[in-house]
Design a protein around this motif. Sequence first.
Motif, PDB file in Angstrom:
ATOM      1  N   SER A  94       4.239  -5.325   4.019  1.00  0.00           N
ATOM      2  CA  SER A  94       3.343  -4.186   3.832  1.00  0.00           C
ATOM      3  C   SER A  94       1.943  -4.603   4.258  1.00  0.00           C
ATOM      4  O   SER A  94       1.611  -5.790   4.277  1.00  0.00           O
ATOM      5  CB  SER A  94       3.332  -3.689   2.391  1.00  0.00           C
ATOM      6  OG  SER A  94       2.649  -4.589   1.554  1.00  0.00           O
ATOM      7  N   GLY A  97      -4.442  -3.246   2.086  1.00  0.00           N
ATOM      8  CA  GLY A  97      -5.355  -2.113   2.043  1.00  0.00           C
ATOM      9  C   GLY A  97      -4.708  -0.773   2.301  1.00  0.00           C
ATOM     10  O   GLY A  97      -5.372   0.252   2.279  1.00  0.00           O
ATOM     11  N   GLY A  98      -3.407  -0.778   2.544  1.00  0.00           N
ATOM     12  CA  GLY A  98      -2.718   0.476   2.781  1.00  0.00           C
ATOM     13  C   GLY A  98      -2.166   1.041   1.494  1.00  0.00           C
ATOM     14  O   GLY A  98      -2.613   0.701   0.407  1.00  0.00           O
ATOM     15  N   ASN A  99      -1.194   1.888   1.614  1.00  0.00           N
ATOM     16  CA  ASN A  99      -0.618   2.490   0.420  1.00  0.00           C
ATOM     17  C   ASN A  99       0.523   1.669  -0.154  1.00  0.00           C
ATOM     18  O   ASN A  99       1.201   2.122  -1.056  1.00  0.00           O
ATOM     19  CB  ASN A  99      -0.163   3.920   0.697  1.00  0.00           C
ATOM     20  CG  ASN A  99       0.997   4.003   1.672  1.00  0.00           C
ATOM     21  OD1 ASN A  99       1.590   2.992   2.029  1.00  0.00           O
ATOM     22  ND2 ASN A  99       1.322   5.204   2.110  1.00  0.00           N
ATOM     23  N   ASN A 100       0.715   0.479   0.364  1.00  0.00           N
ATOM     24  CA  ASN A 100       1.727  -0.457  -0.111  1.00  0.00           C
ATOM     25  C   ASN A 100       3.156  -0.064   0.227  1.00  0.00           C
ATOM     26  O   ASN A 100       4.091  -0.612  -0.331  1.00  0.00           O
ATOM     27  CB  ASN A 100       1.599  -0.679  -1.624  1.00  0.00           C
ATOM     28  CG  ASN A 100       0.251  -1.264  -1.988  1.00  0.00           C
ATOM     29  OD1 ASN A 100      -0.320  -2.047  -1.217  1.00  0.00           O
ATOM     30  ND2 ASN A 100      -0.277  -0.891  -3.122  1.00  0.00           N
ATOM     31  N   ARG A 101       3.334   0.868   1.146  1.00  0.00           N
ATOM     32  CA  ARG A 101       4.689   1.182   1.583  1.00  0.00           C
ATOM     33  C   ARG A 101       5.297  -0.060   2.209  1.00  0.00           C
ATOM     34  O   ARG A 101       4.622  -0.822   2.900  1.00  0.00           O
ATOM     35  CB  ARG A 101       4.683   2.329   2.585  1.00  0.00           C
ATOM     36  CG  ARG A 101       3.838   2.063   3.801  1.00  0.00           C
ATOM     37  CD  ARG A 101       3.681   3.291   4.680  1.00  0.00           C
ATOM     38  NE  ARG A 101       4.843   3.559   5.506  1.00  0.00           N
ATOM     39  CZ  ARG A 101       4.914   4.577   6.373  1.00  0.00           C
ATOM     40  NH1 ARG A 101       3.905   5.429   6.471  1.00  0.00           N
ATOM     41  NH2 ARG A 101       5.983   4.760   7.088  1.00  0.00           N
TER      42      ARG A 101
END
Lengths: 114, 116
Positions: A94, A97-101
């Motif tokens: 993943s 800093g993203g949405n953790n997808r």
Amino acid sequence: AQSVTQLGSHVSVSEGALVLLRCNYSSSVPPYLFWYVQYPNQGLQLLLKYTTGATLVKGINGFEAEFKKSETSFHLTKPSAHMSDAAEYFCAVSDRGGNNRLAFGKGNQVVVIP
Amino acid sequence: GAGVSQSPRYKVAKRGQDVALRCDPISGHVSLFWYQQALGQGPEFLTYFQNEAQLDKSGLPSDRFFAERPEGSVSTLKIQRTQQEDSAVYLCASSLEGQGIQETQYFGPGTRLLVL
């Protein structure tokens, strides 16, 4: 977009022998990396993860993995296979800093031969 | 302690039927994810919720797929007019924190959907 590659869908290993499952990742930013195990009719269970710090990560059931940035790899090992290690193993990545997808590899089905 | 639960565990639907799959995350978990796992493949991301807000639905394969989490806890994945290619295991996962903090995702056992 981030992705992982796992080669060899089925892996056979003798009981007591080294388990080695290979995972190579592709990511535009420093990744978070995971190994999950899936037993029949059960959900995915986290074995170990790398987020930051020490590149050699120890997990449950005697498994460990090493993050190698230069090789874009995160291979999973266990020194001595046990019959109970028979399961499917997934590497995942993943982005920071993203949405953790999570983006998963296709998985390795491990068969342990007595 | 209670983990992530999903119901039903198995669902057989005739092509064209609507189905609803339920996920009960771990209590207090902010983030909730849905993944689709086709036979012989790794899970693929469908959608993500932070509390009741659906922040990412980029993985939903068509407008027949719809997910909601109205009170920030239980979530439902709905598939309208099911097609044979929708046959898969649908996995739900939850994690404690929201965006920007990499928390472990805890997975439920999945719902195995078979469309005939």
